[in-house]
Design a protein around this motif. Structure first.
Motif, short mmCIF file in Angstrom:
data_model
loop_
_atom_site.label_atom_id
_atom_site.label_comp_id
_atom_site.label_asym_id
_atom_site.label_seq_id
_atom_site.Cartn_x
_atom_site.Cartn_y
_atom_site.Cartn_z
N THR A 52 20.15 40.27 1.95
CA THR A 52 18.97 40.76 0.92
C THR A 52 18.15 39.85 0.47
O THR A 52 18.32 38.74 0.42
CB THR A 52 20.00 41.23 -0.19
OG1 THR A 52 20.70 40.14 -0.76
CG2 THR A 52 21.12 42.42 0.32
N PRO A 53 16.89 40.53 0.11
CA PRO A 53 15.86 39.46 -0.45
C PRO A 53 16.35 38.75 -1.67
O PRO A 53 16.91 39.60 -2.52
CB PRO A 53 14.48 40.22 -0.27
CG PRO A 53 15.19 41.58 -0.65
CD PRO A 53 16.42 41.57 0.18
N THR A 54 15.85 37.55 -2.05
CA THR A 54 16.07 37.00 -3.14
C THR A 54 15.07 37.33 -4.22
O THR A 54 14.02 38.32 -3.91
CB THR A 54 15.98 35.50 -3.19
OG1 THR A 54 14.46 35.25 -2.85
CG2 THR A 54 16.98 35.01 -2.11
N GLU A 55 15.44 37.37 -5.53
CA GLU A 55 14.40 37.75 -6.54
C GLU A 55 13.16 37.02 -6.43
O GLU A 55 12.10 37.54 -6.60
CB GLU A 55 14.96 37.29 -7.94
CG GLU A 55 14.03 37.72 -9.07
CD GLU A 55 14.76 37.46 -10.31
OE1 GLU A 55 13.87 37.52 -11.37
OE2 GLU A 55 15.79 37.01 -10.56
N ASP A 56 12.92 35.88 -6.22
CA ASP A 56 11.64 35.14 -5.75
C ASP A 56 10.96 35.78 -4.58
O ASP A 56 9.76 36.06 -4.92
CB ASP A 56 11.87 33.70 -5.33
CG ASP A 56 12.35 32.85 -6.89
OD1 ASP A 56 11.92 33.23 -7.92
OD2 ASP A 56 12.67 31.68 -6.55
N SER A 57 11.54 36.17 -3.52
CA SER A 57 10.84 36.73 -2.54
C SER A 57 10.35 38.23 -2.74
O SER A 57 9.22 38.48 -2.38
CB SER A 57 11.77 36.64 -1.11
OG SER A 57 12.81 37.41 -1.30
N VAL A 58 11.23 38.92 -3.59
CA VAL A 58 10.69 40.14 -4.09
C VAL A 58 9.70 40.20 -5.02
O VAL A 58 8.57 40.77 -4.94
CB VAL A 58 11.69 40.99 -4.77
CG1 VAL A 58 11.31 42.34 -5.47
CG2 VAL A 58 13.03 41.25 -3.90
N ARG A 59 9.46 38.97 -5.82
CA ARG A 59 8.45 38.79 -6.81
C ARG A 59 7.22 38.51 -5.99
O ARG A 59 6.18 38.85 -6.24
CB ARG A 59 8.78 37.91 -7.81
CG ARG A 59 9.57 38.20 -8.95
CD ARG A 59 9.78 37.38 -10.20
NE ARG A 59 8.42 37.19 -10.70
CZ ARG A 59 7.87 37.99 -11.63
NH1 ARG A 59 8.29 39.03 -11.88
NH2 ARG A 59 6.53 37.66 -11.87
N ARG A 60 7.36 37.77 -5.11
CA ARG A 60 6.08 37.13 -4.22
C ARG A 60 5.54 38.50 -3.43
O ARG A 60 4.51 38.46 -3.64
CB ARG A 60 6.75 36.20 -3.36
CG ARG A 60 5.73 35.57 -2.59
CD ARG A 60 5.85 34.26 -1.54
NE ARG A 60 6.36 33.11 -2.54
CZ ARG A 60 7.82 32.94 -2.39
NH1 ARG A 60 8.64 33.43 -1.59
NH2 ARG A 60 8.08 31.94 -3.16
N ALA A 61 6.39 39.31 -2.94
CA ALA A 61 5.82 40.36 -2.28
C ALA A 61 5.12 41.33 -3.21
O ALA A 61 4.03 41.75 -2.81
CB ALA A 61 7.06 41.15 -1.50
N HIS B 194 11.45 35.41 -16.67
CA HIS B 194 12.46 34.26 -16.40
C HIS B 194 11.94 33.06 -16.01
O HIS B 194 12.68 31.93 -15.80
CB HIS B 194 14.02 34.56 -15.69
CG HIS B 194 14.37 36.11 -15.57
ND1 HIS B 194 14.89 36.25 -16.98
CD2 HIS B 194 14.45 37.17 -14.87
CE1 HIS B 194 15.60 37.53 -16.79
NE2 HIS B 194 15.04 38.14 -15.56
N GLY B 195 10.59 33.16 -15.98
CA GLY B 195 9.91 31.75 -15.43
C GLY B 195 9.84 30.64 -16.60
O GLY B 195 10.31 30.94 -17.73
#
Length: 185
Positions: free
Chosen positions: A1-10, A101-102
Motif C-alpha cells: 500500500t502506498p504511504t501517506e507521503d507518496s499519496v500526497r506527492r501523487a 501534519h507537516g
C-alpha cells in the motif's frame, strides 16, 4: 500500500497540473498540442515585448543605467508575493493544500554565528595566505587590472589570480580600475 507521503506527492502532481499550469482552465484540455503551443506563444510574445522595451531604453546598458531591469524585477517580485499571500496565485504545498501534519513555518530564523575563536582563526589564516603569496599577488593583481584596461579575457587572468589573491584583494584591484557601481536614484 502506498504511504501517506507518496499519496500526497501523487495528489500534489495532479493539483499542480490542474491548478498551477492552467491547463484545466482550457475548455478541452485533451485537445493535445494546441493548448501547449498557445501557452508557449503567449510566453514568446511576452519575452519579445520585454526585449522591445529594453531596446527602447538603449539596450541592456541603457536600461541598466536607468535602473529599468532592477525596478522591473522588484515590481514583478512584489506582485508575485502579493498574489501568493492573498491566495490569488495558488502554489500547491506553499499556500494551498498544505500538509496538516507537516512542519510549522518558522516565525523567526535563527542565524548561526561564529565564535570569536573561529573569527580570529579565519583572520589568521587569511593573514598567513597574504604573507605567503605577497610577491605573486601583486603581479597577478597588476595583470588583472591590465586585462580589464585592455579589454582582454579577464576570466582567464582571474582564474590565475584567485590562486594567490583573496577576494578582498581582487575586489579592491577591480574597483581601482573600473570604480564601484552605484545605482542612480
Amino acid at each position: 500500500t502506498p504511504t501517506e507521503d507518496s499519496v500526497r506527492r501523487a495528489m500534489a502532481i495532479q493539483l499542480i497540473i490542474n491548478r498551477e499550469w492552467g491547463l484545466a482552465k482550457n475548455e478541452n484540455p485533451n485537445q493535445g498540442a494546441f493548448i501547449i503551443e498557445e501557452l508557449t506563444e503567449l510566453v514568446e510574445e511576452a519575452v519579445l515585448a520585454e526585449f522591445e522595451r529594453i531596446a527602447e531604453r538603449g539596450g541592456v546598458l541603457g536600461a541598466m543605467e536607468t535602473g529599468y531591469q532592477r525596478g522591473k524585477i522588484q515590481d514583478e517580485s512584489m506582485t508575485y508575493e502579493m498574489l501568493k499571500h492573498t491566495g490569488e496565485l495558488p502554489i500547491i504545498g506553499v499556500n494551498t493544500f498544505r500538509n496538516p501534519h507537516g512542519e510549522q513555518v518558522m516565525d523567526k530564523l535563527e542565524l548561526a554565528r561564529s565564535t570569536e575563536e573561529e573569527k580570529q582563526s579565519q583572520l589568521k589564516r587569511l593573514q598567513d595566505f597574504h604573507t605567503r603569496h605577497k610577491a605573486e599577488a601583486e603581479v597577478q593583481l597588476k595583470r588583472l587590472q591590465q586585462a580589464v584596461i585592455d579589454n582582454a579575457n579577464v576570466f582567464e587572468v582571474l582564474m590565475d589570480a584567485v590562486r594567490v589573491c583573496s577576494l578582498g584583494q581582487i575586489t579592491r584591484a577591480l574597483f581601482e580600475v573600473g570604480g564601484q557601481y552605484r545605482r542612480n536614484m
